[in-house]
Design a protein around this motif. Structure first.
Motif, PDB file in Angstrom:
ATOM      1  N   PHE A 123       0.861  -1.038   0.081  1.00  0.00           N
ATOM      2  CA  PHE A 123      -0.031   0.014   0.081  1.00  0.00           C
ATOM      3  C   PHE A 123       0.934   1.269  -0.095  1.00  0.00           C
ATOM      4  N   GLN A 124       0.541   2.212  -0.814  1.00  0.00           N
ATOM      5  CA  GLN A 124       1.307   3.466  -0.645  1.00  0.00           C
ATOM      6  C   GLN A 124       0.298   4.461   0.016  1.00  0.00           C
ATOM      7  N   ILE A 125       0.740   4.713   1.300  1.00  0.00           N
ATOM      8  CA  ILE A 125      -0.078   5.465   2.163  1.00  0.00           C
ATOM      9  C   ILE A 125       0.943   6.889   2.402  1.00  0.00           C
ATOM     10  N   GLY A 126       0.366   8.034   1.999  1.00  0.00           N
ATOM     11  CA  GLY A 126       0.984   9.016   1.834  1.00  0.00           C
ATOM     12  C   GLY A 126       2.298   8.884   1.070  1.00  0.00           C
ATOM     13  N   ASN A 127       3.584   9.278   1.760  1.00  0.00           N
ATOM     14  CA  ASN A 127       4.587   9.035   0.932  1.00  0.00           C
ATOM     15  C   ASN A 127       5.515   7.553   1.172  1.00  0.00           C
ATOM     16  N   GLU A 128       5.205   6.932   1.945  1.00  0.00           N
ATOM     17  CA  GLU A 128       5.525   5.591   2.323  1.00  0.00           C
ATOM     18  C   GLU A 128       4.773   4.382   1.560  1.00  0.00           C
ATOM     19  N   ILE A 129       5.546   3.427   1.319  1.00  0.00           N
ATOM     20  CA  ILE A 129       4.931   2.209   0.960  1.00  0.00           C
ATOM     21  C   ILE A 129       5.200   1.071   1.841  1.00  0.00           C
ATOM     22  N   VAL A 130       4.111   0.666   2.267  1.00  0.00           N
ATOM     23  CA  VAL A 130       4.190  -0.511   3.167  1.00  0.00           C
ATOM     24  C   VAL A 130       3.638  -1.760   2.941  1.00  0.00           C
TER      25      VAL A 130
ATOM     26  N   VAL B  85      10.104  -7.094  -5.267  1.00  0.00           N
ATOM     27  CA  VAL B  85       9.591  -5.744  -5.243  1.00  0.00           C
ATOM     28  C   VAL B  85      10.228  -4.881  -4.330  1.00  0.00           C
ATOM     29  N   ILE B  86      10.274  -5.478  -3.325  1.00  0.00           N
ATOM     30  CA  ILE B  86      11.171  -4.479  -2.316  1.00  0.00           C
ATOM     31  C   ILE B  86      12.336  -3.965  -2.763  1.00  0.00           C
ATOM     32  N   HIS B  87      13.140  -4.913  -2.998  1.00  0.00           N
ATOM     33  CA  HIS B  87      14.583  -4.654  -3.698  1.00  0.00           C
ATOM     34  C   HIS B  87      14.300  -3.301  -4.954  1.00  0.00           C
ATOM     35  N   MET B  88      13.330  -3.735  -5.777  1.00  0.00           N
ATOM     36  CA  MET B  88      13.223  -2.754  -6.913  1.00  0.00           C
ATOM     37  C   MET B  88      12.819  -1.379  -6.089  1.00  0.00           C
ATOM     38  N   LEU B  89      12.063  -1.401  -5.161  1.00  0.00           N
ATOM     39  CA  LEU B  89      11.598   0.107  -4.696  1.00  0.00           C
ATOM     40  C   LEU B  89      12.619   0.612  -4.074  1.00  0.00           C
ATOM     41  N   HIS B  90      13.355  -0.185  -3.447  1.00  0.00           N
ATOM     42  CA  HIS B  90      14.517   0.478  -2.611  1.00  0.00           C
ATOM     43  C   HIS B  90      15.489   1.068  -3.682  1.00  0.00           C
ATOM     44  N   ALA B  91      15.900   0.230  -4.792  1.00  0.00           N
ATOM     45  CA  ALA B  91      16.869   0.547  -5.870  1.00  0.00           C
ATOM     46  C   ALA B  91      16.289   1.929  -6.301  1.00  0.00           C
TER      47      ALA B  91
ATOM     48  N   LYS C 206       4.765   0.789 -13.196  1.00  0.00           N
ATOM     49  CA  LYS C 206       6.364   0.894 -13.308  1.00  0.00           C
ATOM     50  C   LYS C 206       6.886  -0.529 -12.932  1.00  0.00           C
ATOM     51  N   LEU C 207       6.399  -1.003 -11.713  1.00  0.00           N
ATOM     52  CA  LEU C 207       6.810  -2.340 -11.280  1.00  0.00           C
ATOM     53  C   LEU C 207       6.496  -3.385 -12.188  1.00  0.00           C
ATOM     54  N   TYR C 208       5.239  -3.428 -12.753  1.00  0.00           N
ATOM     55  CA  TYR C 208       4.750  -4.315 -13.688  1.00  0.00           C
ATOM     56  C   TYR C 208       5.612  -4.204 -14.993  1.00  0.00           C
ATOM     57  N   ASP C 209       5.970  -3.166 -15.481  1.00  0.00           N
ATOM     58  CA  ASP C 209       6.859  -3.097 -16.684  1.00  0.00           C
ATOM     59  C   ASP C 209       8.110  -3.586 -16.405  1.00  0.00           C
ATOM     60  N   THR C 210       8.885  -3.246 -15.374  1.00  0.00           N
ATOM     61  CA  THR C 210      10.066  -3.618 -15.089  1.00  0.00           C
ATOM     62  C   THR C 210      10.307  -5.106 -14.972  1.00  0.00           C
ATOM     63  N   LEU C 211       9.233  -5.655 -13.964  1.00  0.00           N
ATOM     64  CA  LEU C 211       9.627  -7.081 -13.455  1.00  0.00           C
ATOM     65  C   LEU C 211       9.363  -7.801 -14.510  1.00  0.00           C
TER      66      LEU C 211
ATOM     67  N   GLY D 153      14.778   4.195  -4.915  1.00  0.00           N
ATOM     68  CA  GLY D 153      14.867   5.376  -3.819  1.00  0.00           C
ATOM     69  C   GLY D 153      13.537   5.594  -3.061  1.00  0.00           C
ATOM     70  N   HIS D 154      12.555   4.716  -3.233  1.00  0.00           N
ATOM     71  CA  HIS D 154      11.307   4.658  -2.306  1.00  0.00           C
ATOM     72  C   HIS D 154      11.543   4.233  -0.860  1.00  0.00           C
ATOM     73  N   THR D 155      10.824   4.784   0.084  1.00  0.00           N
ATOM     74  CA  THR D 155      10.885   4.411   1.440  1.00  0.00           C
ATOM     75  C   THR D 155       9.885   2.845   1.465  1.00  0.00           C
ATOM     76  N   VAL D 156      10.155   1.890   1.788  1.00  0.00           N
ATOM     77  CA  VAL D 156       9.230   0.732   1.792  1.00  0.00           C
ATOM     78  C   VAL D 156       9.495   0.214   3.307  1.00  0.00           C
ATOM     79  N   ILE D 157       8.362   0.111   4.098  1.00  0.00           N
ATOM     80  CA  ILE D 157       8.494  -0.358   5.319  1.00  0.00           C
ATOM     81  C   ILE D 157       7.621  -1.627   5.483  1.00  0.00           C
ATOM     82  N   GLU D 158       8.374  -2.883   6.130  1.00  0.00           N
ATOM     83  CA  GLU D 158       7.517  -3.921   6.230  1.00  0.00           C
ATOM     84  C   GLU D 158       7.159  -3.888   7.877  1.00  0.00           C
ATOM     85  N   ARG D 159       5.774  -3.748   8.177  1.00  0.00           N
ATOM     86  CA  ARG D 159       5.288  -3.581   9.551  1.00  0.00           C
ATOM     87  C   ARG D 159       3.815  -4.207   9.628  1.00  0.00           C
TER      88      ARG D 159
END
Ligand SMILES: *Cc1c(COP(=O)(O)O)cnc(C)c1O
Length: 353
Positions: free
Chosen positions: A238-245, A262-268, A330-335, A270-276
């Motif tokens: 989920f993207q909530i505000g500027n965070e992807i959780v 997906v977590i790897h790509m999002l980090h690469a 973007k994730l779909y196209d790249t993956l 520059g997105h903030t991805v939080i597992e919680r």
């Protein structure tokens, strides 16, 4: 281990690309390996695809000692075939086996024998856009015995199924309903293992959801009925505000390979991805105040599945106005670009067969 090969003398007619669907057609050959405690794994063989002959008392029929994997062989434009992180599937397979006290396989042998099977059935890899050859490794307990204990005999097998494009008309958002009655897994249970036994109990909720016009159900945790777990065969972001959780791996959900990618790509990127932990209340609030910008699922079958509508307690909420979000697209196209070999794989995830 020695691998014997017996080729079919009666190759089947291959289905038309348009008639593929998912998991309905099977290739000409399969891999079969036997195990018994005294002899270990033996008699590895590639043989013509055919039914098994099993004792009706085989333990898998009664106590569901079974585990499986799901991955794909992707056709590339230059006519070759590639796999996406297959070692991860076999590693996870062994974790599932361990959870059910089943014999573990040799991961290197599993990969080598899979490649051999794919070379033999290479012309079963469909060549249409978005199509692939779905690979289903599985292990079943075959002891003819009605007592409850770990079986001493197993069959490891791999079958192959040509599958059509998941989104023949382009990426399409799905409708998801949050399940409030049935639950899928509890901590200490088997939710983190990829086993058949996790699925039978989920069908009722799935049937109810489909009757109401939803694609799949989103599971909540079994104890508090409060935290988001996963969807059918997908992990949720989920993207909530500027965070992807995304829900953390607390023992009730599977370690998804697409999720990890997906977590790897999002980090690469520059997105903030939080597992919680993500509570349904937080999601509900974010739906109402417009902070929930995107929601999407991840899994081998669909790669990325944007969520356009979420239903909770009888109210339908549109996510991103029911459209595919920018991040999901973007994730779909790249993956899928990496998987089908259309773009360079900067992560070393793909291997040629
Ligand atoms: C297989 C599966 C997934 C998807 O995992 P991937 O490794 O990304 O394919 C998600 N949830 C469940 C319950 C699964 O069985």
């Amino acid at each position: 281990m020695n691998l014997t090969i017996t080729k079919t003398t009666a190759p089947k007619t291959k289905p038309e690309i348009a008639a593929l669907g998912f998991g309905r057609h099977f290739s000409d050959h399969m891999l079969v390996v036997d195990y018994e405690t005294s002899a270990g794994w033996h008699d590895a063989r590639i043989v013509p695809y055919a039914p098994f002959s099993l004792d009706p008392a085989a333990m898998v029929f009664h106590y569901a000692q079974e585990a499986f994997e799901g991955l794909k062989a992707y056709p590339t434009d230059d006519g070759s075939i590639q796999l996406f992180r297959p070692q991860e599937n076999f590693k996870r397979f062994n974790k599932s086996c361990e959870r059910l006290c089943m014999a573990k396989i040799d991961e290197d042998f599993a990969l080598e024998s899979l490649k051999e099977l794919l070379r033999i059935d290479a012309d079963w890899v469909p060549r249409g856009k978005g199509t692939s050859l779905y690979i289903r490794p599985f292990i079943i307990a075959t002891d003819p015995f009605l007592g409850v204990r770990a079986s001493q005999r197993y069959i490891y097998s791999v079958i192959l199924s040509p599958v059509g494009a998941y989104y023949p008309e382009g990426l399409n958002p799905v409708k998801i309903i949050i399940e409030v009655e049935d639950v899928r897994a509890v901590r200490g249970g088997t939710g983190a293992a990829k086993i058949g036994g996790n699925y039978a109990g989920t069908i009722r909720a799935q049937v109810r959801a489909q009757e109401k016009g939803y694609t799949q159900v989103l599971w909540l945790d079994a104890v508090e009925r409060k935290y988001i777990e996963e969807v059918g065969t997908m992990h949720m972001f989920f993207q909530i505000g500027n965070e992807i959780v995304t829900p953390s791996l607390d023992g009730t959900i599977l370690e998804g390979i697409t999720r990890d990618s997906v977590i790897h790509m999002l980090h690469a990127w520059g997105h903030t991805v939080i597992e919680r932990k993500i509570s349904i209340d937080e999601l509900h609030e974010a739906l109402q105040n417009g902070q929930l910008k995107e929601a999407f699922g991840t899994g081998t079958a669909a790669a990325i599945s944007p969520v356009g509508q979420l239903s909770y307690q009888g109210v339908d909420y549109a996510v991103n106005a029911g459209k595919t979000g920018e991040i999901a697209a973007k994730l779909y196209d790249t993956l899928t670009g990496i998987q089908w070999g259309r773009i360079v794989d900067p992560y070393g995830w793909t291997i040629r067969v």
